[in-house]
Design a protein around this motif. Structure first.
Motif, PDB file in Angstrom:
ATOM      1  N   ILE A   1      63.994  88.832  90.219  1.00  0.00           N
ATOM      2  CA  ILE A   1      65.379  89.002  89.522  1.00  0.00           C
ATOM      3  C   ILE A   1      65.473  87.629  89.068  1.00  0.00           C
ATOM      4  O   ILE A   1      65.284  86.551  89.723  1.00  0.00           O
ATOM      5  CB  ILE A   1      66.334  89.123  90.373  1.00  0.00           C
ATOM      6  N   ASP A   2      66.047  87.442  87.660  1.00  0.00           N
ATOM      7  CA  ASP A   2      66.282  86.086  86.992  1.00  0.00           C
ATOM      8  C   ASP A   2      67.632  86.214  86.271  1.00  0.00           C
ATOM      9  O   ASP A   2      67.897  87.267  85.727  1.00  0.00           O
ATOM     10  CB  ASP A   2      65.090  85.549  86.336  1.00  0.00           C
ATOM     11  N   VAL A   3      68.509  85.510  86.310  1.00  0.00           N
ATOM     12  CA  VAL A   3      69.672  85.337  85.803  1.00  0.00           C
ATOM     13  C   VAL A   3      70.006  83.935  84.821  1.00  0.00           C
ATOM     14  O   VAL A   3      69.711  83.081  85.604  1.00  0.00           O
ATOM     15  CB  VAL A   3      70.769  85.699  86.626  1.00  0.00           C
ATOM     16  N   HIS A   4      70.601  84.133  83.706  1.00  0.00           N
ATOM     17  CA  HIS A   4      71.154  82.724  83.153  1.00  0.00           C
ATOM     18  C   HIS A   4      72.115  82.920  82.408  1.00  0.00           C
ATOM     19  O   HIS A   4      72.416  84.027  81.866  1.00  0.00           O
ATOM     20  CB  HIS A   4      69.920  82.419  82.421  1.00  0.00           C
ATOM     21  N   ALA A   5      73.050  81.897  82.228  1.00  0.00           N
ATOM     22  CA  ALA A   5      74.209  81.970  81.682  1.00  0.00           C
ATOM     23  C   ALA A   5      74.196  81.547  80.138  1.00  0.00           C
ATOM     24  O   ALA A   5      72.946  81.053  79.936  1.00  0.00           O
ATOM     25  CB  ALA A   5      75.156  81.112  82.287  1.00  0.00           C
TER      26      ALA A   5
ATOM     27  N   HIS B   1      60.848  85.211  83.296  1.00  0.00           N
ATOM     28  CA  HIS B   1      60.740  84.640  84.451  1.00  0.00           C
ATOM     29  C   HIS B   1      61.101  85.611  85.695  1.00  0.00           C
ATOM     30  O   HIS B   1      60.464  85.669  86.827  1.00  0.00           O
ATOM     31  CB  HIS B   1      62.331  83.924  84.666  1.00  0.00           C
ATOM     32  N   ALA B   2      61.669  86.674  85.578  1.00  0.00           N
ATOM     33  CA  ALA B   2      61.682  87.760  86.436  1.00  0.00           C
ATOM     34  C   ALA B   2      60.135  88.265  86.736  1.00  0.00           C
ATOM     35  O   ALA B   2      59.712  88.857  87.699  1.00  0.00           O
ATOM     36  CB  ALA B   2      62.540  88.888  85.815  1.00  0.00           C
ATOM     37  N   ALA B   3      59.565  88.503  85.436  1.00  0.00           N
ATOM     38  CA  ALA B   3      58.071  88.973  85.659  1.00  0.00           C
ATOM     39  C   ALA B   3      57.168  87.911  86.478  1.00  0.00           C
ATOM     40  O   ALA B   3      56.475  88.460  87.261  1.00  0.00           O
ATOM     41  CB  ALA B   3      57.407  89.040  84.221  1.00  0.00           C
TER      42      ALA B   3
ATOM     43  N   GLY C   1      58.883  80.918  78.501  1.00  0.00           N
ATOM     44  CA  GLY C   1      58.540  81.990  79.436  1.00  0.00           C
ATOM     45  C   GLY C   1      57.028  82.370  79.407  1.00  0.00           C
ATOM     46  O   GLY C   1      56.452  82.674  80.206  1.00  0.00           O
ATOM     47  N   ALA C   2      56.360  82.225  78.206  1.00  0.00           N
ATOM     48  CA  ALA C   2      55.072  82.740  77.965  1.00  0.00           C
ATOM     49  C   ALA C   2      54.260  81.589  78.653  1.00  0.00           C
ATOM     50  O   ALA C   2      53.233  82.354  79.309  1.00  0.00           O
ATOM     51  CB  ALA C   2      54.601  82.885  76.463  1.00  0.00           C
ATOM     52  N   ALA C   3      54.474  80.497  78.716  1.00  0.00           N
ATOM     53  CA  ALA C   3      53.561  79.337  79.364  1.00  0.00           C
ATOM     54  C   ALA C   3      53.808  79.434  80.826  1.00  0.00           C
ATOM     55  O   ALA C   3      52.774  79.424  81.578  1.00  0.00           O
ATOM     56  CB  ALA C   3      53.972  78.118  78.893  1.00  0.00           C
TER      57      ALA C   3
END
Length: 157
Positions: free
Chosen positions: A9-13, A46-48, A77-79
């Motif tokens: 799980i990932d969360v960003h504001a 990030h969640a992946a 995110g790809a990196a």
């Protein structure tokens, strides 16, 4: 055969920084409000990563790419996903698939769903399916304060 499942799980504001670009599911989203984070804040990627790292026992997002590691500041995110895949393969794991659910009021995901799935599948080297939903204006995602993502990964060895 060793088969494992991991959940991340990932969360960003949302960010107020106009110079940042929204990155979501390894795609850039011009004209959309960006997310705040140490890296590009791509919640889907990030969640992946977290799901893959947890499933394989290699670690988790925070221990592998933590904010205390300056080399990952601003990373895409790809990196992060490519490095997660490399670490898994180094330990003898193969990725069967990854499923991601994005939770937020915006951006409208459906028009870019196929591109996102193709891009993330190419990075992972396995099928990645992505869906998106809202929370009917409930909670922080419903108030458009940020975006969350939940991912499940199946790995085999």
């Amino acid at each position: 055969m060793d088969i494992r499942v991991g959940t991340g799980i990932d969360v960003h504001a949302f960010s107020t920084d106009q110079s940042r670009m929204l990155h979501l599911a390894c795609l850039e989203w011009p004209g959309e409000q960006s997310l705040e984070g140490h890296s590009d804040a791509d919640v889907a990627a990030h969640a992946a990563c977290d799901a893959l790292l947890i499933a394989s026992g290699v670690g988790d997002l925070g221990t592998v790419f933590g904010t205390d590691q300056p080399e990952w500041a601003g990373a895409s995110g790809a990196a992060l996903l490519q490095e997660s895949v490399r670490l898994l393969r180094e330990e003898g794991w193969q990725i069967a698939n990854v499923s991601i659910q994005i939770v937020g009021q915006r951006p409208r995901f459906l028009p870019r769903k196929n591109d996102a799935e193709a891009t993330m599948s190419a990075v992972v080297g396995a099928p990645v399916s992505i869906s998106a939903t809202t929370t009917d204006h409930l909670g922080f995602t419903g108030r458009s304060e940020g975006i969350a993502a939940i991912a499940t990964a199946l790995v085999t060895r």
